[in-house]
Design a protein around this motif. Structure first.
Motif, PDB file in Angstrom:
ATOM      1  N   GLN A  79       0.825  -1.211   0.000  1.00 42.24           N
ATOM      2  CA  GLN A  79       0.000   0.000   0.000  1.00 42.24           C
ATOM      3  C   GLN A  79       0.856   1.257   0.000  1.00 42.24           C
ATOM      4  OE1 GLN A  79      -2.479  -0.654   3.437  1.00 42.24           O
ATOM      5  NE2 GLN A  79      -4.035  -1.806   2.291  1.00 42.24           N
ATOM      6  N   HIS A  80       1.963   1.207   0.724  1.00 36.21           N
ATOM      7  CA  HIS A  80       2.857   2.370   0.794  1.00 36.21           C
ATOM      8  C   HIS A  80       3.386   2.737  -0.591  1.00 36.21           C
ATOM      9  CE1 HIS A  80       5.726   5.110   2.742  1.00 36.21           C
ATOM     10  NE2 HIS A  80       6.623   4.672   1.873  1.00 36.21           N
TER      11      HIS A  80
ATOM     12  N   GLY B 156       1.867   1.815  -3.494  1.00 38.02           N
ATOM     13  CA  GLY B 156       0.799   1.788  -4.489  1.00 38.02           C
ATOM     14  C   GLY B 156       0.788   0.545  -5.351  1.00 38.02           C
TER      15      GLY B 156
ATOM     16  N   SER C 271      -0.797  -3.131  -6.143  1.00 43.03           N
ATOM     17  CA  SER C 271      -1.996  -3.945  -5.930  1.00 43.03           C
ATOM     18  C   SER C 271      -1.866  -5.229  -6.751  1.00 43.03           C
ATOM     19  CB  SER C 271      -3.257  -3.174  -6.335  1.00 43.03           C
ATOM     20  OG  SER C 271      -4.409  -3.980  -6.160  1.00 43.03           O
TER      21      SER C 271
END
Length: 283
Positions: free
Chosen positions: A45-46, A48, A50
């Motif tokens: 998440q840090h 970006g 996915s």
């Protein structure tokens, strides 16, 4: 065509210690195999990222690795990550890498953070030759037996330890090695409370005993090797006889200390001789 397995090192604390290549690799693969998906998702998440995740840990890796091999044989590429640092170094992943090799699937290392190497580089102890021992046995008796086997090691050696056992492990080490033996202890590498100490065994043990913070976090312990004996460091027959007599009644540490008082010989020289005598008897 088969896909590939990318063995990706992740930060051991500071999230900035993640290479551009590692980030791009995780963005491009079809699947990420992680030791703990709940842990790695914060890193993803840090940055970006996915991607689908699958859990690969010590309790399921034998079975799960076969399914991952099938995916790669079908053309998917997979990234292998551990919770922190370089996979396989005291972390899961070996069964998967071995199966890839056996199946003709390319394994591509994406280097990065490693607590072992980071601690060695800042330890102040010799690092041109070293051995990595992973995590030591959980019981005191097994640890002492292991330490006895390292008494004549001339190169630096390193192991990982947890906060729950760091004091007990250093106490066991102090029962086998002389109090002035050089060691380094690194905790919480790259994190806010990173601490790297290099001193005598007795000094560092006292710090660990007396400072609560020195019993918190994840530890890398680095033990200096025993110096090679030089030709000019000769021991007389009388000094050897006294040392051997003392060793029949005392521990190595006590025998050496008494022999130094009696003969005036240097402690380092008598300690090395004591180790040689012990090895000869053991053999």
């Amino acid at each position: 065509m088969c896909g590939k397995l990318y063995v990706v090192a992740t930060p051991i604390g500071n999230l900035a210690d993640f290479s551009f290549r590692a980030i791009e690799t995780l963005k491009q693969v079809d699947l990420i195999a992680a030791e703990d998906t709940r842990h790695i998702i914060m890193l993803l998440q840090h940055y970006g990222i996915s991607k689908p995740l699958i859990s690969l840990h010590q309790h399921n890796e034998e079975h799960a690795s076969k399914g991952l091999i099938e995916r790669m044989q079908q053309g998917q590429s997979i990234a292998l990550v551990s919770d922190a640092g370089t996979p396989l170094l005291s972390d899961p992943g070996l069964p998967l890498v071995k199966l890839c090799k056996q199946s003709g699937i390319d394994v591509v290392p994406i280097p990065g953070a490693c607590a072992l190497i980071a601690a060695l580089s800042a330890s102040g102890l010799p690092v041109s030759r070293f051995s990595f021992e992973g995590f030591l046995p959980r019981t005191s008796s097994a640890r002492k037996t292991f330490f006895q086997s390292k008494l004549l090691e001339t190169s630096t050696w390193v192991f990982y330890e947890s906060s729950h056992r760091i004091q007990a492990t250093l106490e066991d080490l102090a029962e086998v090695f002389p109090s002035e033996h050089p060691i380094a202890v690194a905790r919480e590498m790259t994190k806010i409370h990173e601490t790297i100490l290099q001193d005598s065994l007795v000094s560092i043990l006292e710090r660990v005993k007396n400072e609560e913070n020195m019993r918190k976090g994840e530890f890398v312990v680095i033990v200096g090797g025993v110096p090679d004996k030089h030709e000019d460091e000769l021991v007389s027959e009388e000094q050897r006889r006294i040392l051997e007599l003392l060793m029949q009644e005392c521990s190595i540490k006590t025998a050496v200390a008494l022999a130094v008082e009696i003969t005036g010989q240097r402690k380092k020289i008598l300690y090395q001789l004591a180790l040689e005598i012990q090895e000869t008897k053991a053999g």
